[in-house]
Design an enzyme around this catalytic site. Structure first.
Site, mmCIF file in Angstrom:
data_model
loop_
_atom_site.group_PDB
_atom_site.id
_atom_site.type_symbol
_atom_site.label_atom_id
_atom_site.label_comp_id
_atom_site.label_asym_id
_atom_site.label_seq_id
_atom_site.Cartn_x
_atom_site.Cartn_y
_atom_site.Cartn_z
ATOM 1 C CG ASP A 147 -3.117 5.716 2.429
ATOM 2 O OD1 ASP A 147 -2.932 4.471 2.129
ATOM 3 O OD2 ASP A 147 -2.856 6.285 3.718
ATOM 4 C CE LYS A 185 -0.112 3.690 3.219
ATOM 5 N NZ LYS A 185 -0.864 3.875 4.580
ATOM 6 N NE ARG A 198 -11.831 3.221 4.458
ATOM 7 C CZ ARG A 198 -11.584 4.025 5.488
ATOM 8 N NH1 ARG A 198 -12.518 4.987 5.775
ATOM 9 N NH2 ARG A 198 -10.595 4.218 6.240
ATOM 10 C CG ASP A 223 -1.893 1.273 1.255
ATOM 11 O OD1 ASP A 223 -2.034 1.802 0.292
ATOM 12 O OD2 ASP A 223 -2.288 1.395 2.339
#
Length: 498
Positions: free
Chosen positions: A349, A279, A353, A272
């Site tokens: 990010d 990030k 979900r 991720d």
């Protein structure tokens, strides 16, 4: 490592090492006193001289103890007797096993399992001891050209119970602990792999291997089929990556044909970056752990299949890599989920979900009795609960209580968080049915509220393991949580946990 159970007296054990406990200050356990009597007060003399106070985590290895048949005796500090609970027991087993493994004992006979722990049965002590022993000797060094070899590694552990009439229950607990330990090892192995190895395709291959090993039904759904199913939310996350997304479905059918399955869903983001909402660089390497939910449900499946539990279990893993790229989803994009609900993606990010919501919709086709999803979902959960407890959200109080109890039993604890409809207001979007983030406030709660919109057709719980799935720093690595919690829950459902 080989494990066994027995009942017997410590001085009669022909073993490389016998392990007994010492409480603080300088008090031998009952087994230790038996051994001391046989040794003509040799142990108590050493303790009296101050060589062992009994402080938690301390050890003292003795050679050639008179009156015994073993090569060594290992004294393990247990701390204060009144404070000797679940954590203290696990810590004592851990330090004992590590010491045995590092001091050349091929085998050990551990009498700590006959020491009383508040509220806990002999079977519990044995089950936990086997699980902790797996943890204590676990190593992930397959990518090291020069491995740190243990000179004479521990090969056999015998756990002792003080009553022969408890042997049958202890044997059953040992088998359960072994299965949970192996499930934890699988989860940790998968999670510790680097992201250039553990891609969505690698996760699919691991699931197929598990299916062959335990005769499970396995289905791997690729991009074209996901697109035909309308899983545009899941596919949006993978759109910036060269690695194709996979939806992995494993089915274990140990129950009756008409029994509704229990379903576990594990978030499988194999790396991720945050996507376009990139990030910060610091510690981004740890984002290989964003598939720990997937690893944990596969580890749970391994344990359940090994134990041949009389229930039906379905495991679903939506797997993708979240990368920036020319085809990546942008903040402000709107996608249509499999459920037909539309989502405005304000932050790429908040991708977990987005893959879970389509998996939750897909799970309904199995008509599950319950659904539990497991995900490293929010940094907000780490802020709320730290690295001790997993965040638990549920739309059913009975399921929540059962999972909380399983976590307590497994010493893999969770804490229930609110899922009130008041928080749903934060997910409003002027352009779509919902946005994928609700702002800084109550981040873990709004993430769970988002998922709840896709789980209305069944009894559901969500475990946010962002704070418990791995450790940083000197002990960096995956923990395997919440495999133990989930297996204890399923053992209870199957009537195998007493």
């Amino acid at each position: 490592m080989e494990f066994s159970i027995k009942s017997g007296s410590p001085e009669k054990q022909r073993s490389a090492c016998v392990v007994v406990g010492v409480f603080e200050p300088r008090k031998l356990t009952l087994t230790g006193e038996v051994l001391d009597n046989a040794a003509r007060n040799h142990l108590s003399d050493i303790i009296r001289r101050g060589d062992m106070e009994g402080k938690a985590g301390s050890t003292l290895l003795l050679h050639n103890v008179p009156g015994t048949l073993c090569d060594r005796v290992l004294l393990v500090g247990l701390g204060k007797e009144k404070e000797f609970g679940d954590k203290e027991f696990a810590d004592a087993i851990r330090v004992a096993v590590r010491t045995l493994n590092e001091t050349g004992s091929f085998d050990g006979t551990v009498f700590l399992t006959d020491t009383a722990v508040r509220r806990r049965s002999t079977a519990w002590r044995v089950r936990q001891a086997v699980i902790v022993a797996h943890e204590a000797v676990y190593r992930f060094d397959q990518f090291k050209s020069k491995k740190d070899k243990v000179r004479r590694p521990l090969r056999k552990l015998t756990f002792v119970v003080d009553r022969r009439n408890e042997l049958a229950a202890a044997e059953a607990a040992l088998i359960q602990g072994q299965a949970i330990g192996e499930g934890l090892n699988l989860a940790k192995d998968l999670a510790n792999l680097p992201a250039n190895v553990c891609t969505p395709s690698h996760l699919a291959e691991a699931a197929q291997k598990l299916a062959v090993e335990h005769k499970l039904d396995c289905q791997i759904i690729d991009r074209d089929e996901m697109n035909a199913l309308g899983m545009h939310s899941l596919l949006a996350v993978a759109s910036g990556s060269r690695q194709p997304a996979k939806l992995i479905v494993l089915q274990y059918k140990g129950g009756k044909g008409d029994d509704k399955p229990l379903a576990l869903i594990g978030k499988g983001i194999t790396f991720d970056t945050g996507g376009i909402s990139l990030k910060p660089a610091a510690e981004m390497d740890e984002m290989k752990y964003d598939m720990c939910g997937a690893a944990s449900v596969l580890g749970t499946m391994k344990a359940v299949a090994a134990l041949k539990l009389p229930l039906n279990l379905t495991v679903i893993v939506p797997a993708a890599e979240n990368m920036p790229g020319g085809g990546a989803t942008r903040p402000g994009d709107i996608v249509t989920s499999m459920s037909g609900q539309t989502i405005e993606i304000l932050n790429t990010d908040a991708e977990g979900r987005l893959i879970l919501c389509d998996a939750l919709t897909y799970a309904a086709r199995f008509d599950p009795d319950i659904v539990v999803d497991v995900a490293t979902l929010t940094g907000a959960c780490v802020i709320a609960l730290g690295h001790v407890a997993t965040g638990l959200f549920a739309n059913n109080d009975t399921l929540a209580r059962e999972l909380l109890h399983a976590g307590d039993e497994a010493h893999d604890r969770a804490w229930q968080m609110p899922l009130w409809s008041d928080y749903q207001e934060l997910l409003k979007s002027p352009f779509a049915d919902m946005s994928n983030v609700g702002g800084r406030s109550a981040g873990s709660v709004t993430a769970a509220c988002f998922l709840a919109r896709f789980a209305r057709k069944y009894v559901w719980a969500h475990l946010d393991i962002a704070g418990t799935a791995w450790k940083s720093g000197n002990e960096k690595g995956a923990t395997g949580r919440p495999v133990s919690l989930l297996v204890h829950y399923l053992l209870k459902r199957a009537g195998r946990l007493h």
